[in-house]
Motif scaffolding. Structure first.
Motif, PDB file in Angstrom:
ATOM      1  N   VAL A   5       0.843  -1.189   0.000  1.00 48.32           N
ATOM      2  CA  VAL A   5       0.000   0.000   0.000  1.00 48.32           C
ATOM      3  C   VAL A   5       0.881   1.242   0.000  1.00 48.32           C
ATOM      4  O   VAL A   5       1.629   1.483   0.946  1.00 48.32           O
ATOM      5  N   GLU A   6       0.784   2.013  -1.089  1.00 40.81           N
ATOM      6  CA  GLU A   6       1.570   3.239  -1.230  1.00 40.81           C
ATOM      7  C   GLU A   6       0.775   4.426  -0.712  1.00 40.81           C
ATOM      8  O   GLU A   6      -0.462   4.436  -0.746  1.00 40.81           O
ATOM      9  N   SER A   7       1.498   5.430  -0.263  1.00 39.36           N
ATOM     10  CA  SER A   7       0.884   6.695   0.138  1.00 39.36           C
ATOM     11  C   SER A   7       1.896   7.814  -0.057  1.00 39.36           C
ATOM     12  O   SER A   7       3.095   7.553  -0.203  1.00 39.36           O
ATOM     13  N   GLY A   8       1.382   9.046  -0.073  1.00 42.33           N
ATOM     14  CA  GLY A   8       2.273  10.197  -0.130  1.00 42.33           C
ATOM     15  C   GLY A   8       2.326  10.913  -1.456  1.00 42.33           C
ATOM     16  O   GLY A   8       2.993  11.949  -1.571  1.00 42.33           O
ATOM     17  N   LEU A  20       7.186   9.439  -0.464  1.00 40.53           N
ATOM     18  CA  LEU A  20       6.311   8.293  -0.679  1.00 40.53           C
ATOM     19  C   LEU A  20       6.631   7.210   0.340  1.00 40.53           C
ATOM     20  O   LEU A  20       7.789   7.016   0.720  1.00 40.53           O
ATOM     21  N   SER A  21       5.589   6.509   0.757  1.00 42.33           N
ATOM     22  CA  SER A  21       5.745   5.379   1.654  1.00 42.33           C
ATOM     23  C   SER A  21       5.038   4.175   1.055  1.00 42.33           C
ATOM     24  O   SER A  21       4.046   4.308   0.342  1.00 42.33           O
ATOM     25  N   CYS A  22       5.541   2.988   1.371  1.00 38.71           N
ATOM     26  CA  CYS A  22       4.914   1.754   0.904  1.00 38.71           C
ATOM     27  C   CYS A  22       5.078   0.699   1.983  1.00 38.71           C
ATOM     28  O   CYS A  22       6.210   0.324   2.318  1.00 38.71           O
ATOM     29  N   THR A  77       8.547  -1.664   5.336  1.00 39.69           N
ATOM     30  CA  THR A  77       8.160  -0.421   4.667  1.00 39.69           C
ATOM     31  C   THR A  77       9.350   0.175   3.928  1.00 39.69           C
ATOM     32  O   THR A  77      10.474   0.154   4.431  1.00 39.69           O
ATOM     33  N   THR A 112       0.685   5.302  -6.980  1.00 35.37           N
ATOM     34  CA  THR A 112       0.258   6.601  -6.459  1.00 35.37           C
ATOM     35  C   THR A 112       0.720   7.678  -7.424  1.00 35.37           C
ATOM     36  O   THR A 112       1.859   7.646  -7.913  1.00 35.37           O
TER      37      THR A 112
END
Length: 118
Positions: A5-8, A20-22, A77, A112
């Motif tokens: 799950v990616e975010s940022g 970005l985080s994953c 992560t 993302t």
């Protein structure tokens, strides 16, 4: 079931920064190698940065000196710190993981969007 799950992602002006985080979750898979890739419409997906567990990161020439990949093994992560962003960095960014360097990645995130305005 393995999930990345990616975010940022988001919209930023040229010269700005994003992180970005994953996070990888599940069981029975290897996160020995984690990496970030990106893709723009009509072009092939390209490697941005990759980091093996306990190893040395490797970067695409286009991002060297601007992007930094790191990982937290306890959290499964991987991060991508992106500085001095350029409009040509605009793409969908995907994280991926797999057991071996120089082999296709096994699992991929959903992507993302990163958009850099001029």
């Amino acid at each position: 079931q393995v999930q990345l799950v990616e975010s940022g992602g988001g919209l930023v002006q040229a010269g700005g920064s994003l992180r970005l985080s994953c996070a990888a979750s599940g069981s029975g898979f290897s996160t020995n190698v984690m990496g970030w890739y990106r893709q723009v419409p009509g072009k092939q997906r390209e490697l941005v940065a990759i980091i093996p567990r306990g190893g040395i990161p490797n970067y695409a020439d286009s991002v060297k000196g601007r992007f930094t990949i790191s990982r937290d093994n306890a959290k499964n992560t991987v991060y991508l710190q992106m500085n001095s962003l350029k409009p040509e960095d605009t793409a969908v960014y995907y994280c991926a993981t797999g057991p071996y360097l120089n082999r296709p990645m096994t699992f991929w995130g959903q992507g993302t969007q990163v958009t850099v305005s001029s």
